[in-house]
Write a protein that holds these residues in place. Structure first.
Motif, PDB file in Angstrom:
ATOM      1  N   ALA A 234      -9.115  19.690  15.477  1.00 51.66           N
ATOM      2  CA  ALA A 234      -8.138  19.437  16.541  1.00 51.66           C
ATOM      3  C   ALA A 234      -8.738  18.907  17.839  1.00 51.66           C
ATOM      4  N   PRO A 235      -9.793  19.513  18.403  1.00 47.89           N
ATOM      5  CA  PRO A 235     -10.332  18.979  19.660  1.00 47.89           C
ATOM      6  C   PRO A 235     -10.844  17.544  19.513  1.00 47.89           C
ATOM      7  N   ALA A 236     -11.508  17.253  18.400  1.00 49.32           N
ATOM      8  CA  ALA A 236     -12.019  15.898  18.185  1.00 49.32           C
ATOM      9  C   ALA A 236     -10.871  14.914  18.007  1.00 49.32           C
ATOM     10  N   PHE A 237      -9.800  15.347  17.363  1.00 47.12           N
ATOM     11  CA  PHE A 237      -8.619  14.501  17.186  1.00 47.12           C
ATOM     12  C   PHE A 237      -8.065  14.069  18.543  1.00 47.12           C
ATOM     13  N   VAL A 238      -7.904  15.022  19.456  1.00 50.91           N
ATOM     14  CA  VAL A 238      -7.365  14.692  20.776  1.00 50.91           C
ATOM     15  C   VAL A 238      -8.341  13.808  21.551  1.00 50.91           C
ATOM     16  N   ASP A 239      -9.630  14.068  21.431  1.00 51.78           N
ATOM     17  CA  ASP A 239     -10.627  13.210  22.087  1.00 51.78           C
ATOM     18  C   ASP A 239     -10.521  11.771  21.600  1.00 51.78           C
ATOM     19  N   GLU A 240     -10.377  11.598  20.284  1.00 54.95           N
ATOM     20  CA  GLU A 240     -10.279  10.245  19.725  1.00 54.95           C
ATOM     21  C   GLU A 240      -8.996   9.560  20.159  1.00 54.95           C
ATOM     22  N   LEU A 241      -7.903  10.317  20.260  1.00 50.10           N
ATOM     23  CA  LEU A 241      -6.661   9.731  20.767  1.00 50.10           C
ATOM     24  C   LEU A 241      -6.838   9.226  22.187  1.00 50.10           C
ATOM     25  N   ALA A 242      -7.483  10.036  23.025  1.00 50.19           N
ATOM     26  CA  ALA A 242      -7.682   9.646  24.421  1.00 50.19           C
ATOM     27  C   ALA A 242      -8.542   8.398  24.526  1.00 50.19           C
ATOM     28  N   LEU A 243      -9.588   8.324  23.724  1.00 40.08           N
ATOM     29  CA  LEU A 243     -10.454   7.140  23.744  1.00 40.08           C
ATOM     30  C   LEU A 243      -9.704   5.914  23.246  1.00 40.08           C
ATOM     31  N   ALA A 244      -8.934   6.076  22.169  1.00 43.41           N
ATOM     32  CA  ALA A 244      -8.206   4.943  21.599  1.00 43.41           C
ATOM     33  C   ALA A 244      -7.147   4.417  22.552  1.00 43.41           C
ATOM     34  N   ALA A 245      -6.517   5.324  23.324  1.00 44.81           N
ATOM     35  CA  ALA A 245      -5.423   4.922  24.216  1.00 44.81           C
ATOM     36  C   ALA A 245      -5.899   4.501  25.596  1.00 44.81           C
ATOM     37  N   ALA A 246      -7.203   4.522  25.816  1.00 43.91           N
ATOM     38  CA  ALA A 246      -7.720   4.198  27.146  1.00 43.91           C
ATOM     39  C   ALA A 246      -7.335   2.790  27.590  1.00 43.91           C
ATOM     40  N   ALA A 247      -7.261   1.851  26.634  1.00 46.64           N
ATOM     41  CA  ALA A 247      -6.947   0.458  26.968  1.00 46.64           C
ATOM     42  C   ALA A 247      -5.490   0.103  26.712  1.00 46.64           C
ATOM     43  N   GLY A 248      -4.683   1.094  26.316  1.00 46.07           N
ATOM     44  CA  GLY A 248      -3.279   0.836  26.035  1.00 46.07           C
ATOM     45  C   GLY A 248      -2.812   1.605  24.820  1.00 46.07           C
TER      46      GLY A 248
END
Length: 234
Positions: free
Chosen positions: A87-101
Motif C-alpha cells: 500500500a505505501p509504495a502504491f501511493v508513492d507510485e501514484l504520486a510520482l506518476a501524477a506529478a506531471a498530470g
C-alpha cells in the motif's frame, strides 16, 4: 454473540506496529505499512483482519515490486506482494506518476487489491487523488491526479477526516481478535530479564538506578540472543 470493544488510535498503533515486527516485517517498512493499515481500517475496510490473514508474507516484503512503462501509463507489478504490504509504495507510485498530470497505473499481482480503494484520504494528504477499478483479487487499474486541496485542517489532524474521527472515537474492534493480536504482537518486545528491567529506551541503569550510559544495538542483540528469538526494544 460477538463482543466488541473500542481501541484507541494510540493502542492500535502500538499493536499493529509490534505485530508487524513480530511477523518479521523488515524494520524500515513497518511504520509505513502500519499507517496504511490504520488508515484503511478508519475508512471502513477490515485491514486488521487482512493483516492477520497474510501473517506469513511479511518476511518476504523486502523482495519488493517492479514498475514499468506501458502504452497507457505505468504498470505496478507486485509479484504476489499482498496489498496491505504494498500500500505505501502504491501511493508513492501514484504520486510520482501524477506529478506531471493525470495518470493511469495498472496494478498486477497484488492479492487483496480491494484494500487499496480504502486509501483515499491516506493518499490525499500525500498529494494525490485516485480512483481504483478492481478486475479481480489481484489486478486493478487506478487513475490518479494531483490534489489541489487536501481534506486536512492542520489544527485538527494531519491525517484526514477519517483518522481525526478515530482519534476522537477509537476503532470498534472484535474484542477476541484485538486481544489475540495484542498478545501475539508482544512477542516483538524485549523479553523480561534482570538486564531488560534496568534500561529505559536507550538508557541503561545499574541496580541502584544510576545511569551507566546509552545502550546500543549490541545490547539489544544480546537481549535477543538471551531470549532465543528476535525482539525490538520495548
Amino acid at each position: 454473540m460477538t463482543t466488541t470493544m473500542r481501541a484507541s488510535a494510540r493502542e492500535m498503533r502500538h499493536m499493529v506496529g509490534r505485530y508487524l515486527h513480530a511477523r518479521r516485517c523488515p524494520g524500515y517498512a513497518v511504520n509505513a505499512i502500519r499507517d496504511a493499515i490504520m488508515a484503511a481500517q478508519a475508512e471502513g475496510y477490515d485491514a486488521v483482519t487482512r493483516m492477520e490473514e497474510i501473517r506469513e508474507a511479511y518476511a518476504d516484503a523486502r523482495t519488493g515490486f517492479a514498475v514499468r512503462a506501458s502504452e497507457t501509463g505505468l504498470v505496478l507489478d507486485g509479484a504476489g506482494t499482498p496489498a496491505a504490504i504494498l500500500a505505501p509504495a502504491f501511493v508513492d507510485e501514484l504520486a510520482l506518476a501524477a506529478a506531471a498530470g493525470p495518470a493511469t497505473v495498472r496494478v498486477e499481482g497484488v492479492p487483496g487489491v480491494a484494500m487499496l480503494a480504502a486509501l483515499g484520504e491516506y493518499a490525499a494528504v500525500r498529494g494525490v487523488a485516485f480512483r481504483l477499478h478492481a478486475d479481480g483479487d489481484d489486478t486493478a487499474t487506478a487513475t490518479a491526479e494531483r490534489v489541489t486541496a487536501t481534506p486536512v485542517v492542520p489544527a485538527e489532524s494531519a491525517a484526514g477526516p477519517a483518522m481525526r474521527r478515530i482519534l476522537l472515537e477509537g476503532y470498534e474492534m472484535d474484542a477476541e481478535q484485538f486481544w489475540r493480536l495484542f498478545h501475539e504482537s508482544n512477542e516483538a518486545l524485549t523479553p523480561d530479564s534482570e538486564l531488560s528491567r534496568r534500561h529505559a529506551g536507550s538508557q541503561l541503569y545499574d541496580e541502584d538506578g544510576n545511569l551507566l550510559g546509552e545502550a546500543g544495538e549490541e545490547t539489544y542483540v544480546h537481549l535477543r540472543s538471551e531470549s532465543g528469538g528476535s525482539a525490538v526494544p520495548a
